[in-house]
Design a protein around this motif. Structure first.
Motif, PDB file in Angstrom:
ATOM      1  N   LEU A 155      14.376 -40.846 101.959  1.00  0.00           N
ATOM      2  CA  LEU A 155      14.088 -40.083 103.172  1.00  0.00           C
ATOM      3  C   LEU A 155      13.262 -38.843 102.859  1.00  0.00           C
ATOM      4  O   LEU A 155      12.344 -38.490 103.607  1.00  0.00           O
ATOM      5  CB  LEU A 155      15.396 -39.696 103.862  1.00  0.00           C
ATOM      6  CG  LEU A 155      16.224 -40.853 104.430  1.00  0.00           C
ATOM      7  CD1 LEU A 155      17.591 -40.368 104.893  1.00  0.00           C
ATOM      8  CD2 LEU A 155      15.485 -41.537 105.561  1.00  0.00           C
ATOM      9  N   ALA A 156      13.570 -38.187 101.746  1.00  0.00           N
ATOM     10  CA  ALA A 156      12.806 -36.994 101.364  1.00  0.00           C
ATOM     11  C   ALA A 156      11.359 -37.349 101.059  1.00  0.00           C
ATOM     12  O   ALA A 156      10.429 -36.625 101.446  1.00  0.00           O
ATOM     13  CB  ALA A 156      13.460 -36.323 100.153  1.00  0.00           C
ATOM     14  N   GLU A 195       9.662 -39.917 102.270  1.00  0.00           N
ATOM     15  CA  GLU A 195       8.983 -40.254 103.528  1.00  0.00           C
ATOM     16  C   GLU A 195       8.568 -38.994 104.275  1.00  0.00           C
ATOM     17  O   GLU A 195       7.466 -38.925 104.829  1.00  0.00           O
ATOM     18  CB  GLU A 195       9.909 -41.114 104.393  1.00  0.00           C
ATOM     19  CG  GLU A 195       9.251 -41.720 105.624  1.00  0.00           C
ATOM     20  CD  GLU A 195       9.221 -40.774 106.812  1.00  0.00           C
ATOM     21  OE1 GLU A 195       8.338 -40.911 107.675  1.00  0.00           O
ATOM     22  OE2 GLU A 195      10.103 -39.880 106.865  1.00  0.00           O
ATOM     23  N   ARG A 196       9.426 -37.976 104.277  1.00  0.00           N
ATOM     24  CA  ARG A 196       9.075 -36.717 104.936  1.00  0.00           C
ATOM     25  C   ARG A 196       7.894 -36.043 104.236  1.00  0.00           C
ATOM     26  O   ARG A 196       6.995 -35.500 104.886  1.00  0.00           O
ATOM     27  CB  ARG A 196      10.284 -35.783 104.964  1.00  0.00           C
ATOM     28  CG  ARG A 196      11.361 -36.195 105.964  1.00  0.00           C
ATOM     29  CD  ARG A 196      12.367 -35.077 106.178  1.00  0.00           C
ATOM     30  NE  ARG A 196      13.109 -34.775 104.951  1.00  0.00           N
ATOM     31  CZ  ARG A 196      14.248 -35.347 104.608  1.00  0.00           C
ATOM     32  NH1 ARG A 196      14.786 -36.277 105.392  1.00  0.00           N
ATOM     33  NH2 ARG A 196      14.872 -35.005 103.504  1.00  0.00           N
ATOM     34  N   GLU A 197       7.878 -36.090 102.922  1.00  0.00           N
ATOM     35  CA  GLU A 197       6.763 -35.507 102.165  1.00  0.00           C
ATOM     36  C   GLU A 197       5.457 -36.233 102.472  1.00  0.00           C
ATOM     37  O   GLU A 197       4.399 -35.605 102.611  1.00  0.00           O
ATOM     38  CB  GLU A 197       7.061 -35.577 100.666  1.00  0.00           C
ATOM     39  CG  GLU A 197       8.185 -34.647 100.215  1.00  0.00           C
ATOM     40  CD  GLU A 197       8.579 -34.880  98.774  1.00  0.00           C
ATOM     41  OE1 GLU A 197       7.927 -35.736  98.110  1.00  0.00           O
ATOM     42  OE2 GLU A 197       9.523 -34.227  98.302  1.00  0.00           O
ATOM     43  N   ALA A 224       4.682 -37.780 105.263  1.00  0.00           N
ATOM     44  CA  ALA A 224       4.265 -37.390 106.609  1.00  0.00           C
ATOM     45  C   ALA A 224       3.577 -36.031 106.594  1.00  0.00           C
ATOM     46  O   ALA A 224       2.562 -35.818 107.272  1.00  0.00           O
ATOM     47  CB  ALA A 224       5.464 -37.374 107.541  1.00  0.00           C
ATOM     48  N   GLU A 225       4.119 -35.110 105.801  1.00  0.00           N
ATOM     49  CA  GLU A 225       3.517 -33.782 105.714  1.00  0.00           C
ATOM     50  C   GLU A 225       2.160 -33.833 105.025  1.00  0.00           C
ATOM     51  O   GLU A 225       1.212 -33.160 105.439  1.00  0.00           O
ATOM     52  CB  GLU A 225       4.459 -32.841 104.968  1.00  0.00           C
ATOM     53  CG  GLU A 225       5.735 -32.517 105.736  1.00  0.00           C
ATOM     54  CD  GLU A 225       6.692 -31.661 104.925  1.00  0.00           C
ATOM     55  OE1 GLU A 225       6.331 -31.294 103.783  1.00  0.00           O
ATOM     56  OE2 GLU A 225       7.799 -31.367 105.426  1.00  0.00           O
TER      57      GLU A 225
END
Length: 237
Positions: A209-210, A212-214, A216-217
């Motif tokens: 999850l971390a 995937e967030r990175e 996206a950013e």
């Protein structure tokens, strides 16, 4: 009466089914059909079953409830067969396959990721980075170009879109596949250029999850990454 089948689990699964509503109005009661090493969670099939929001929600809620206690082979909404004996026969005949898939899914959940990019932003990117696309566009806007220039530009842009989206999709999957036991790619729909499911081990959920967030950013606001999960592992049954 016809039987609606929700999932297959190992016989040792707790199968806590009391007070868990099934599909239908009023909701049908759940029960288990047992074979030697496997069980199927079933209920009576409503006569007029349709993929209504209420019934879809009930179907998924049963899967999520079962997942709390162990590994589940989830069936898609609407799987109906003739009676309990037919269910038991399938459990016995395909026992080896069911057990293999249950072992493969043990300790895992599914996450589905879809991705798209803003069309205008992508076009601006192509015109900015492709000298040929820029030249064709300038000639068209001048009004002095040949009549076939719009077709040439359209074909060039279409090829660039496919190439760029393909590279981005591959980079996203490559960044996440290290956290997954398996992956399953489906045909993207609409404006999406990526539709992929990952079978993620529970112990790797947080770094998955971390990451995937990175991603996206890093991709920025022109990209739309939509992650759903944890889900029952429909894509890996």
């Amino acid at each position: 009466m016809a039987v609606y089948v929700y999932a297959v689990v190992e016989r040792t699964h707790p199968q806590r089914l009391d007070d868990v509503p099934g599909v239908g109005d009023p909701p049908t009661r759940l029960r288990a059909v047992h074979a030697e090493k496997l069980s199927a969670v079933v209920g009576d099939a409503p006569e007029d079953l349709r993929p209504k929001r209420r019934d879809l929600a009930a179907h998924h809620a049963v899967q999520e409830h079962l997942m709390e206690d162990g590994t589940v082979l989830p069936l898609q909404f609407g799987f109906v067969t003739t009676d309990d004996d037919a269910v038991r026969t399938v459990l016995e005949q395909r026992a080896e396959w069911f057990l293999e898939r249950l072992r493969a899914l043990e300790g895992c959940v599914e996450y589905n990721l879809k991705a798209s990019q803003d069309e205008d932003a992508l076009l601006r990117q192509i015109l900015s980075e492709s000298e040929e696309a820029r030249r064709l566009n300038d000639e068209i806007r001048s009004g002095n170009g040949a009549p076939n220039l719009p077709v040439m530009l359209g074909e060039l842009v279409s090829g660039e879109v496919q190439a760029r989206e393909g590279r981005t999709a591959a980079a996203i999957v490559e960044s996440l596949r290290g956290f997954a036991r398996e992956e399953h790619t489906s045909q993207p729909l609409g404006d999406d250029f990526l539709n992929v499911s990952f079978l993620v081990e529970r112990e790797k959920e947080k770094p998955f999850l971390a990451t995937e967030r990175e991603l996206a950013e890093e991709l920025g606001p022109d990209y739309d990454l939509r992650l759903r999960g944890p889900l029952a592992a429909y894509s890996f049954v």
